[in-house]
Design an enzyme around this catalytic site. Structure first.
Site, PDB file in Angstrom:
ATOM      1  N   LYS A  47      50.612  43.971  13.102  1.00 49.06           N
ATOM      2  CA  LYS A  47      49.646  43.111  12.432  1.00 49.06           C
ATOM      3  C   LYS A  47      50.336  42.125  11.505  1.00 49.06           C
ATOM      4  O   LYS A  47      49.974  40.964  11.420  1.00 49.06           O
ATOM      5  CB  LYS A  47      48.673  43.996  11.641  1.00 49.06           C
ATOM      6  CG  LYS A  47      47.626  43.240  10.844  1.00 49.06           C
ATOM      7  CD  LYS A  47      46.564  42.705  11.753  1.00 49.06           C
ATOM      8  CE  LYS A  47      45.489  41.928  11.029  1.00 49.06           C
ATOM      9  NZ  LYS A  47      44.775  41.036  11.968  1.00 49.06           N
TER      10      LYS A  47
ATOM     11  N   ASN B 194      61.073  48.637   4.245  1.00 52.99           N
ATOM     12  CA  ASN B 194      60.441  47.692   5.164  1.00 52.99           C
ATOM     13  C   ASN B 194      61.151  46.360   4.968  1.00 52.99           C
ATOM     14  O   ASN B 194      61.250  45.889   3.846  1.00 52.99           O
ATOM     15  CB  ASN B 194      58.943  47.568   4.830  1.00 52.99           C
ATOM     16  CG  ASN B 194      58.257  46.486   5.651  1.00 52.99           C
ATOM     17  OD1 ASN B 194      58.751  46.077   6.692  1.00 52.99           O
ATOM     18  ND2 ASN B 194      57.112  46.026   5.175  1.00 52.99           N
ATOM     19  N   GLY B 195      61.661  45.786   6.042  1.00 53.51           N
ATOM     20  CA  GLY B 195      62.386  44.521   5.935  1.00 53.51           C
ATOM     21  C   GLY B 195      63.688  44.634   6.707  1.00 53.51           C
ATOM     22  O   GLY B 195      63.850  45.531   7.540  1.00 53.51           O
TER      23      GLY B 195
ATOM     24  N   GLU C  22      46.908  39.794  24.521  1.00 52.86           N
ATOM     25  CA  GLU C  22      47.511  40.717  23.560  1.00 52.86           C
ATOM     26  C   GLU C  22      46.870  42.097  23.582  1.00 52.86           C
ATOM     27  O   GLU C  22      47.529  43.079  23.330  1.00 52.86           O
ATOM     28  CB  GLU C  22      47.581  40.122  22.142  1.00 52.86           C
ATOM     29  CG  GLU C  22      46.280  39.850  21.448  1.00 52.86           C
ATOM     30  CD  GLU C  22      46.455  39.191  20.065  1.00 52.86           C
ATOM     31  OE1 GLU C  22      47.545  39.259  19.477  1.00 52.86           O
ATOM     32  OE2 GLU C  22      45.467  38.618  19.581  1.00 52.86           O
TER      33      GLU C  22
ATOM     34  N   TRP D 166      58.538  50.576  12.404  1.00 53.03           N
ATOM     35  CA  TRP D 166      58.474  49.700  13.577  1.00 53.03           C
ATOM     36  C   TRP D 166      59.916  49.313  13.835  1.00 53.03           C
ATOM     37  O   TRP D 166      60.511  48.564  13.069  1.00 53.03           O
ATOM     38  CB  TRP D 166      57.603  48.487  13.247  1.00 53.03           C
ATOM     39  CG  TRP D 166      57.243  47.642  14.422  1.00 53.03           C
ATOM     40  CD1 TRP D 166      56.179  47.822  15.267  1.00 53.03           C
ATOM     41  CD2 TRP D 166      57.901  46.458  14.879  1.00 53.03           C
ATOM     42  NE1 TRP D 166      56.152  46.827  16.219  1.00 53.03           N
ATOM     43  CE2 TRP D 166      57.198  45.975  16.000  1.00 53.03           C
ATOM     44  CE3 TRP D 166      59.027  45.756  14.453  1.00 53.03           C
ATOM     45  CZ2 TRP D 166      57.567  44.836  16.692  1.00 53.03           C
ATOM     46  CZ3 TRP D 166      59.399  44.610  15.155  1.00 53.03           C
ATOM     47  CH2 TRP D 166      58.673  44.164  16.263  1.00 53.03           C
TER      48      TRP D 166
ATOM     49  N   CYS E 288      56.772  48.005   9.505  1.00 50.22           N
ATOM     50  CA  CYS E 288      56.809  49.270   8.775  1.00 50.22           C
ATOM     51  C   CYS E 288      55.738  49.329   7.685  1.00 50.22           C
ATOM     52  O   CYS E 288      55.379  48.323   7.092  1.00 50.22           O
ATOM     53  CB  CYS E 288      58.165  49.448   8.107  1.00 50.22           C
ATOM     54  SG  CYS E 288      59.540  49.322   9.236  1.00 50.22           S
TER      55      CYS E 288
ATOM     56  N   GLU F 176      43.682  30.233  21.852  1.00 49.64           N
ATOM     57  CA  GLU F 176      43.312  31.465  21.156  1.00 49.64           C
ATOM     58  C   GLU F 176      42.648  32.460  22.119  1.00 49.64           C
ATOM     59  O   GLU F 176      42.922  33.655  22.074  1.00 49.64           O
ATOM     60  CB  GLU F 176      42.387  31.131  19.967  1.00 49.64           C
ATOM     61  CG  GLU F 176      41.883  32.312  19.166  1.00 49.64           C
ATOM     62  CD  GLU F 176      42.977  33.147  18.526  1.00 49.64           C
ATOM     63  OE1 GLU F 176      44.161  32.763  18.582  1.00 49.64           O
ATOM     64  OE2 GLU F 176      42.640  34.222  17.981  1.00 49.64           O
TER      65      GLU F 176
ATOM     66  N   LYS G  36      44.067  36.147  22.803  1.00 49.70           N
ATOM     67  CA  LYS G  36      43.225  37.321  22.529  1.00 49.70           C
ATOM     68  C   LYS G  36      43.222  38.246  23.735  1.00 49.70           C
ATOM     69  O   LYS G  36      43.398  39.452  23.625  1.00 49.70           O
ATOM     70  CB  LYS G  36      41.826  36.816  22.266  1.00 49.70           C
ATOM     71  CG  LYS G  36      40.992  37.099  21.108  1.00 49.70           C
ATOM     72  CD  LYS G  36      41.416  37.334  19.742  1.00 49.70           C
ATOM     73  CE  LYS G  36      42.838  37.449  19.399  1.00 49.70           C
ATOM     74  NZ  LYS G  36      43.243  36.954  18.127  1.00 49.70           N
TER      75      LYS G  36
ATOM     76  N   HIS H  91      49.899  19.379  37.047  1.00 50.21           N
ATOM     77  CA  HIS H  91      51.344  19.103  36.998  1.00 50.21           C
ATOM     78  C   HIS H  91      52.138  20.393  37.168  1.00 50.21           C
ATOM     79  O   HIS H  91      53.211  20.546  36.601  1.00 50.21           O
ATOM     80  CB  HIS H  91      51.691  18.394  35.692  1.00 50.21           C
ATOM     81  CG  HIS H  91      51.036  17.044  35.588  1.00 50.21           C
ATOM     82  ND1 HIS H  91      51.407  15.978  36.362  1.00 50.21           N
ATOM     83  CD2 HIS H  91      49.983  16.624  34.849  1.00 50.21           C
ATOM     84  CE1 HIS H  91      50.639  14.943  36.082  1.00 50.21           C
ATOM     85  NE2 HIS H  91      49.752  15.302  35.175  1.00 50.21           N
TER      86      HIS H  91
ATOM     87  N   ARG I 264      49.421  48.289  11.204  1.00 49.88           N
ATOM     88  CA  ARG I 264      50.555  47.374  11.074  1.00 49.88           C
ATOM     89  C   ARG I 264      51.498  47.474  12.281  1.00 49.88           C
ATOM     90  O   ARG I 264      52.298  46.583  12.511  1.00 49.88           O
ATOM     91  CB  ARG I 264      51.339  47.704   9.794  1.00 49.88           C
ATOM     92  CG  ARG I 264      50.521  47.508   8.530  1.00 49.88           C
ATOM     93  CD  ARG I 264      51.254  48.039   7.330  1.00 49.88           C
ATOM     94  NE  ARG I 264      52.467  47.283   7.066  1.00 49.88           N
ATOM     95  CZ  ARG I 264      52.526  46.159   6.372  1.00 49.88           C
ATOM     96  NH1 ARG I 264      51.426  45.649   5.864  1.00 49.88           N
ATOM     97  NH2 ARG I 264      53.665  45.548   6.163  1.00 49.88           N
TER      98      ARG I 264
HETATM   99  C1  G6P Z   1      50.746  38.740  14.216  1.00 46.74           C
HETATM  100  C2  G6P Z   1      49.288  39.109  14.423  1.00 46.74           C
HETATM  101  C3  G6P Z   1      48.456  37.860  14.741  1.00 46.74           C
HETATM  102  C4  G6P Z   1      48.647  36.829  13.649  1.00 46.74           C
HETATM  103  C5  G6P Z   1      50.125  36.505  13.427  1.00 46.74           C
HETATM  104  C6  G6P Z   1      50.324  35.687  12.164  1.00 46.74           C
HETATM  105  O1  G6P Z   1      51.307  38.335  15.422  1.00 46.74           O
HETATM  106  O2  G6P Z   1      49.141  40.024  15.469  1.00 46.74           O
HETATM  107  O3  G6P Z   1      47.092  38.208  14.833  1.00 46.74           O
HETATM  108  O4  G6P Z   1      47.948  35.669  13.991  1.00 46.74           O
HETATM  109  O5  G6P Z   1      50.888  37.700  13.247  1.00 46.74           O
HETATM  110  O6  G6P Z   1      49.980  36.498  11.075  1.00 46.74           O
HETATM  111  P1  G6P Z   1      49.484  35.968   9.687  1.00 46.74           P
HETATM  112  O7  G6P Z   1      49.271  37.201   8.852  1.00 46.74           O
HETATM  113  O8  G6P Z   1      50.578  35.098   9.146  1.00 46.74           O
HETATM  114  O9  G6P Z   1      48.223  35.205   9.920  1.00 46.74           O
END
Ligand code: G6P
Length: 608
Positions: free
Chosen positions: A603, A101-102, A488, A75, A2, A481, A485, A504, A27
């Site tokens: 985010k 938010n929370g 996602e 959200w 949110c 990573e 990437k 395996h 976000r």
């Molecule tokens: C979300 C974001 C990722 C990020 C992760 C951890 O899933 O989409 O890109 O790596 O949170 O977020 P932070 O702000 O703790 O790095």
């Protein structure tokens, strides 16, 4: 997660709220609202889906009158995205409107009690209890009601509350959820992060848990839970408006990929003085470092992947055992840490709920917490014993790129710094590693110059159903990573595998034409990974190899080869990740995906 924006001043509030919410779109959300107090009545406008739907509904804000209001992007956590579940939640008399938010963890018993007292609930949300609690506790003093409400609720919250009895001011509070206060001239703001208000002011207050803020056009007052006014220092944010705008790019993600050389320079250069790493921000003595038996790295998502690189790098350089764990696991498994242990916490936002909880768990057990954080003044930064900031600037795209790269740079700084303190580096070796760090930004620029090559490869594979990433040791860490990437933002199924582990089980998924991205960058394990490349090729895979300039014969085994500049093996992840970021981006772009705001993702993940 949110997003919240609140405004009070002399201008029409609604357009400002919409503009602020648009800066928080990254976000992640599924509905949007604004609530504006026009002197007497709270006018609430809600829309499911994109913020543009709400904006069109209120004619860009022109159709809603009033100079004070709050806005929210939701959200969904409790209850589906719908008008009835979206915020603000309004108390039964219509006197209070609450955005949140929370998560209110004890909302079920609270709801039950309020229902027994005759309150009627219309939504499935946890937040609605807050609106009714205000009604219940309010005896004419908004501040008093706020202290009583936060006394009753458990969990995490950033709350913005309008009360129709207070036509000139509103109240807000936060606990374990982000919220900052913006201080302007004749106008004041609350927001989930500074990007929402940068166009108006760069002067902000960072609130501690349960600090209550009362905002009016003429000023901001902050109180503790005993309703005593407290004085706080105003912080001047050095990000500028353009940092949070696309500046001609189609997507924030590409802008942020391109910003990596600068972000790396900004993060590394100030910490190297006269050829020495200076980490003024932390106080780790040689004695303390020598006493360490184990280091924990705790994080989520891509920040966790940085931790996986960190394990290899710190163990190799410092010969201290490093355990890396995702925060959501660490926090609940009764970790074996205690007084004197070092826990490194990594987070871009500084607000990730699980990471914050893991940090608190580590601190409660007596560990020293060093965090690597991008957002100054965030909860994780505030709660840590020491902080090393990544100077990446605001990162807007959900898929992180420049934050990942700068976190990696800080890991290198820490590893070299500690290895030096441990007396493990000869002078020459130390200087050589510093030079490796100094040259990273230019090498990243060089890779970015050839991005059309990656675009071409993306055009060949964007319709793949499944893509595998393999590598060994550091290459494996980067594979994790690269795979994240890609999946996602492009929604293509992808897995990262330690190259030697493939046979395996996972190799049974390789069919004719399956793309395998093989990272074989370092010298030590190059031949080993090439053997794995041959194994998958023998089963029909098409292989895209990622390797360094001097591995001249990679073309003999791989169908396509992406080259990165030569560098010390330990820092190669900073280079090999760049083509993978570009590959994910271009594949998603060719598939027409919503790159900056991928479905279901947020985010800043402020709920566990
Ligand atoms: C979300 C974001 C990722 C990020 C992760 C951890 O899933 O989409 O890109 O790596 O949170 O977020 P932070 O702000 O703790 O790095």
């Amino acid at each position: 997660m949110c997003g919240i924006v609140g405004y009070v001043g002399s201008k029409q509030a609604c357009p400002i709220l919409l503009e602020g919410l648009s800066k928080l779109e990254y976000r992640g959300y599924d509905s949007a609202v604004v609530a504006v107090l026009d002197g007497e009545k709270i006018n609430v406008q809600k829309a499911r889906g994109r913020l543009s739907v709400l904006s069109n509904m209120v004619d860009g804000g022109k159709s809603v009158n009033g100079v004070m209001g709050i806005g929210h992007t939701r959200w969904a956590t409790h209850g589906e995205p719908s008008d009835v579940n979206s915020h603000p939640h309004v108390s039964s008399s219509g006197r209070f409107a609450v955005v949140h938010n929370g998560i209110i963890e004890n909302y079920i018993p609270l709801k039950k009690r309020l229902m027994e007292k005759g309150f009627q609930f219309v939504s499935e949300t946890d937040t609605e209890v807050v609106a009714h609690l205000f009604e219940y506790y309010y005896k004419g003093d908004l501040l008093e009601a706020m202290t009583k409400v936060i006394h009753r609720v458990e969990g995490s919250y950033a709350l913005g509350v309008l009360c129709s009895d207070y036509p000139d001011s509103f109240v807000a509070v936060r606990k374990a959820s982000p919220m900052i206060v913006g201080v302007g001239r004749g106008e004041n703001f609350i927001a989930s992060d500074v990007t929402a208000i940068l166009a108006h002011t760069r002067n902000v207050y960072y609130l501690e848990d349960d600090e209550i803020v009362m905002l009016s056009a003429s000023g901001v007052k902050i109180y503790n839970t005993d309703r005593e006014e407290i004085k706080k220092e105003i912080f001047r944010v050095n990000w500028d408006v353009s940092a949070a705008e696309k500046g001609g790019y189609e997507h924030f993600m590409m802008k942020e990929i391109e910003e990596q050389p600068k972000a790396l320079r900004d993060t590394i250069s100030p910490r190297i003085k006269d050829g020495k790493i200076v980490l003024d921000d932390i106080s780790l003595t040689s004695e303390y470092i020598s006493s360490l038996k184990k280091i924990y790295i705790v994080a989520c998502g891509s920040a966790y992947h940085v931790g996986v690189v960190g394990k290899y790098v710190i163990e190799r350089m410092c010969r201290i055992s490093v355990e890396v764990e995702v925060a959501s696991e660490f926090r609940y498994h009764d970790p074996l840490i205690g007084k004197g242990d070092l826990v490194i916490v990594i987070s871009q936002s500084g607000e990730t709920a699980d990471t914050l909880a893991a940090l608190k768990e580590a601190k409660a057990r007596g560990a020293h917490v060093l965090s690597i954080v991008n957002v100054v003044g965030s909860s994780i930064a505030n709660a840590s014993d020491s902080v090393l900031y990544t100077w990446a600037g605001p990162e807007i795209a959900v898929a992180t790129t420049k934050a990942y790269s700068t976190q990696l740079a800080v890991i290198y700084l820490i590893a070299i710094y500690m290895a030096d303190k441990l007396g493990r580096l000869e002078n020459d070796e130390y200087s050589r590693l510093i030079e490796e760090l100094n040259t990273l930004p230019d090498k990243v620029s060089k890779i970015l110059e050839n991005k059309s090559e990656i675009q071409f490869l993306a055009s060949k594979f964007f319709s793949s159903k499944s893509i595998f990433f393999i590598g060994r040791n550091l290459d494996y860490a980067v594979s994790l990573e690269g795979s994240l990437k890609l999946k996602e933002i492009s929604y293509i199924h992808s897995e990262a595998y330690a190259a030697g582990e493939l046979k395996h089980g996972t190799i049974s998924l390789i069919e004719d034409g399956t793309l395998v991205v093989a990272l074989a960058t370092g010298d030590k394990l190059y031949e080993k990974t090439i053997s794995n490349v041959k194994e998958v090729k023998a089963r029909g895979a098409v292989v895209m190899g990622v390797t360094t300039t001097h591995h001249e014969h990679a073309e003999d085994v791989c169908d396509y080869v992406v080259r990165i500049p030569d560098a010390d093996e330990l820092v190669l992840p900073s280079l090999s990740v760049i083509p993978l970021q570009l590959f994910g981006y271009y594949v998603a772009s060719l598939k027409g995906c919503d790159i900056d705001k991928p479905r279901n993702l947020a985010k800043s993940v402020t709920v566990e």
